[in-house]
Design a protein around this motif. Structure first.
Motif, PDB file in Angstrom:
ATOM      1  N   ARG A   1     -12.185  22.773  -3.067  1.00  0.00           N
ATOM      2  CA  ARG A   1     -13.338  23.184  -3.853  1.00  0.00           C
ATOM      3  C   ARG A   1     -14.355  24.002  -3.069  1.00  0.00           C
ATOM      4  O   ARG A   1     -15.174  24.692  -3.668  1.00  0.00           O
ATOM      5  N   ARG A   2     -14.336  23.911  -1.735  1.00  0.00           N
ATOM      6  CA  ARG A   2     -15.206  24.801  -0.970  1.00  0.00           C
ATOM      7  C   ARG A   2     -14.671  26.219  -1.081  1.00  0.00           C
ATOM      8  O   ARG A   2     -13.578  26.438  -1.615  1.00  0.00           O
ATOM      9  N   PRO A   3     -15.376  27.210  -0.540  1.00  0.00           N
ATOM     10  CA  PRO A   3     -14.757  28.538  -0.487  1.00  0.00           C
ATOM     11  C   PRO A   3     -13.370  28.443   0.117  1.00  0.00           C
ATOM     12  O   PRO A   3     -13.144  27.663   1.052  1.00  0.00           O
ATOM     13  N   PRO A   4     -12.413  29.170  -0.399  1.00  0.00           N
ATOM     14  CA  PRO A   4     -11.009  29.022   0.048  1.00  0.00           C
ATOM     15  C   PRO A   4     -10.881  29.145   1.560  1.00  0.00           C
ATOM     16  O   PRO A   4     -11.578  29.910   2.202  1.00  0.00           O
ATOM     17  N   GLY A   5      -9.956  28.353   2.104  1.00  0.00           N
ATOM     18  CA  GLY A   5      -9.615  28.505   3.507  1.00  0.00           C
ATOM     19  C   GLY A   5     -10.503  27.772   4.481  1.00  0.00           C
ATOM     20  O   GLY A   5     -10.349  27.934   5.692  1.00  0.00           O
ATOM     21  N   TYR A   6     -11.424  26.933   3.995  1.00  0.00           N
ATOM     22  CA  TYR A   6     -12.297  26.250   4.946  1.00  0.00           C
ATOM     23  C   TYR A   6     -11.499  25.281   5.817  1.00  0.00           C
ATOM     24  O   TYR A   6     -11.724  25.175   7.020  1.00  0.00           O
ATOM     25  N   GLY A   7     -10.556  24.560   5.225  1.00  0.00           N
ATOM     26  CA  GLY A   7      -9.799  23.575   5.977  1.00  0.00           C
ATOM     27  C   GLY A   7      -8.956  24.164   7.090  1.00  0.00           C
ATOM     28  O   GLY A   7      -8.760  23.537   8.132  1.00  0.00           O
ATOM     29  N   LEU A   8      -8.451  25.360   6.887  1.00  0.00           N
ATOM     30  CA  LEU A   8      -7.635  25.990   7.930  1.00  0.00           C
ATOM     31  C   LEU A   8      -8.490  26.488   9.095  1.00  0.00           C
ATOM     32  O   LEU A   8      -7.981  26.750  10.184  1.00  0.00           O
ATOM     33  N   GLY A   9      -9.793  26.621   8.872  1.00  0.00           N
ATOM     34  CA  GLY A   9     -10.677  27.169   9.904  1.00  0.00           C
ATOM     35  C   GLY A   9     -10.777  26.311  11.143  1.00  0.00           C
ATOM     36  O   GLY A   9     -11.097  26.810  12.222  1.00  0.00           O
ATOM     37  N   TYR A  10     -10.490  25.006  11.035  1.00  0.00           N
ATOM     38  CA  TYR A  10     -10.583  24.128  12.194  1.00  0.00           C
ATOM     39  C   TYR A  10      -9.560  24.549  13.257  1.00  0.00           C
ATOM     40  O   TYR A  10      -9.918  24.880  14.387  1.00  0.00           O
ATOM     41  N   THR A  11      -8.280  24.503  12.889  1.00  0.00           N
ATOM     42  CA  THR A  11      -7.234  24.788  13.868  1.00  0.00           C
ATOM     43  C   THR A  11      -7.076  26.279  14.116  1.00  0.00           C
ATOM     44  O   THR A  11      -6.914  26.709  15.267  1.00  0.00           O
TER      45      THR A  11
END
Length: 557
Positions: free
Chosen positions: A485-495
């Motif tokens: 639900r955040r702007p797309p791709g936030y979760g991938l930004g960590y790694t």
């Protein structure tokens, strides 16, 4: 990587060389208009004011005419679209080719920020696709302090009176709902999230948004002038729950934005030189690497006792204080990063909570050793990072924040501090660093699969829980919701951000050789603000093999 070969060809022959003043316009399609750098600063300031100039949730004017809760009617959306389109037209008229590299870097970062709003308005469209867009706004008012007086009390009353209007607006606007979004909204209306992200502490967490209205009503005195407004707001929220339940059987749309849109977003908003498929590969490879390292570390420590969680709040607090002292001493004494004089106490991200169902993922790690999350989220991670930004007076760099830069820095620190020696005498804590990295890496492909509609939330939760030690269903669901639900791709930004950060350090070390100073590098990096990492890499090293492709801006698919 196989992404964007045509655009990368523009940079053919650009060697990994020492820094240059700016990109050559004949290699990269940099705007050559008439506007100045001062015009860029003015445009970004205008954008920030426009973005922030939105009615307070529940605000009603003195005439009792509804002004809108971030009014998302068709007319309001069209006005926003026209404004952002006009700003994007204007930013293309600047004479960017004549500017020094630092200002060109800021241009790319500002344009990406405009394009993020452009994408939200024309692709993501949460006001018509995501009932949680409104549920979030229903929740916030329930945390209010009911003892406020004067203007604050009047504002709180208007906010409560606005909730029924918000519900009616939601019913009008939600004409293209996605199934995952609807299920998450229904869950959040009736159930505690099990994590408590941003919620005031309650020994027994209220049952979702509706439960928080019950909590608010219980806190209101019997004769309070707010009781009627609280009751009316709760009735409206229950009515929205019932309406959404009735609509749910007819909701079948996917929540993700699709591969073509997501690839556009990665290039134009995230400024990442990777496609969606590239990123899946990166995430899966990192997940395999970390699991193999974890297996080796566990074998190395096989004869050592396991770390035990703190027994009580006092012991946990002592561990936090000792960790904070030790981290601060280490990063200065080991020439890792300096601590500016304005960095004071930074608190912690994980409070002490005794849950009837047992510890959640973050608590399983943090209660054993606060160091992994303290390094990532406190110092020299997020809280430190945020204070540095707040002390940056630059009109662009003091306000612009890229998610992958923020999260990539935090994840980079975990393994960097390990390699720097912080955990040399803490072998079992090194295993916790592995577990943190495993969860970050597992997010990467799942984040992409959610946006490509190749997995739904339930499937992602199962994927994560099969691969991540200690991971509980509540944390997994909350994280899946955040990254969908955040702007797309936030979760991938960590790694992926960590990978970009490591690339930047490697480039800087190779270019500077024995003159490379880690503390000086980190201090300089922090001082440059939170621009996308591909842009910072070019700015710091002069290596333009990635940024060249970003100048050719494509229209939305």
């Amino acid at each position: 990587m196989m992404i964007k070969k045509a655009k990368l060809a523009l940079c053919a022959g650009v060697a990994l060389a020492a820094a240059t003043p700016a990109l050559a316009q004949d290699r990269c399609p940099i705007p050559t208009g008439e506007g100045s750098y001062a015009d860029l600063v003015a445009l970004y300031t205008e954008f920030r004011n426009w973005r922030d100039d939105i009615a307070i949730v529940g605000e009603i004017s003195d005439s009792a005419e509804w002004q809108g809760i971030e009014d998302w009617s068709d007319q309001a959306v069209e006005r926003r679209r026209r404004t952002i389109a006009e700003m994007l037209d204007r930013i293309q008229t600047l004479d960017v080719a004549a500017w020094p590299r630092e200002q060109q870097a800021e241009y790319l970062a500002v344009r990406a920020t405009l394009d993020e709003q452009n994408f939200l308005l024309n692709v993501s469209k949460p006001w018509e696709r995501d009932p949680g867009f409104y549920v979030d706004r229903m929740l916030g008012v329930t945390f209010a302090d009911l003892s406020v007086n004067g203007d604050d009390r009047a504002l709180l009353r208007r906010q409560l009176q606005g909730i029924p209007v918000l519900v009616e607006q939601a019913k009008r606007n939600l004409d293209n709902m996605a199934a995952d979004y609807a299920d998450l909204a229904l869950h959040n209306l009736e159930n505690a999230d099990g994590v408590g992200h941003g919620h005031p502490f309650r020994e027994v967490p209220p049952a979702g948004v509706i439960g928080w209205y019950d909590d608010m009503l219980a806190r209101a005195d019997a004769n309070s002038d707010l009781r009627a407004d609280i009751i009316n707001a709760r009735v409206a929220v229950v009515d929205f729950r019932d309406w959404l339940t009735e609509q749910r059987p007819r909701i079948t749309a996917d929540a993700g934005v699709g591969e073509e849109n997501f690839n556009w977003y990665l290039e134009h908003v995230k400024l990442m030189p990777y496609s969606a498929r590239d990123i899946i590969l990166l995430g899966e490879r990192e997940l395999q690497r970390l699991w193999s390292m974890h297996a080796i570390e566990r074998n190395r420590n096989r004869n050592l006792p396991e770390l035990q969680p703190a027994a009580n709040a006092a012991e946990y607090q002592r561990r936090i204080e000792e960790t904070d002292r030790r981290v601060r001493e280490f990063i200065v004494n080991e020439n890792f990063i300096s601590i500016p004089p304005y960095i004071n106490e930074l608190d912690t991200n994980v409070p002490w909570i005794v849950r009837p169902q047992g510890r959640n993922f973050w608590e399983e790690v943090q209660y054993r050793d606060p160091a992994p999350d303290h390094i990532h989220a406190v110092i020299p991670g997020h809280r430190y990072d945020g204070v540095v930004e707040r002390n940056n007076t630059h009109p662009i760099r003091g306000h612009l924040t890229d998610g992958a830069r923020v999260e990539g820095w935090g994840v980079y620190l975990e393994e960097a501090m390990q390699r720097a020696g912080y955990f040399d005498d803490m072998p079992r804590s090194r295993e916790l660093i592995d577990i943190f990295g495993i969860f970050r890496a597992a997010r990467v492909p799942a984040d992409v699969w959610l946006q490509l509609n190749e997995m739904n939330v339930d499937q992602v939760i199962r994927y994560w829980r099969e691969r991540v030690p200690y991971l509980d269903e509540n944390v997994a669901r909350v994280d899946a919701e955040i990254y969908l639900r955040r702007p797309p791709g936030y979760g991938l930004g960590y790694t992926v951000g960590m990978i970009q950060m490591q690339q930047l350090v490697a480039d800087a070390k190779r270019l500077q050789g024995e003159d490379f100073d880690l503390m000086a590098f980190h201090d300089d990096f922090m001082a440059r603000g939170r621009l996308p990492l591909s842009v910072l890499r070019w700015e710091i090293t002069g290596i333009d093999d990635e940024v060249c492709q970003f100048w050719d801006r494509d229209p939305l698919p």
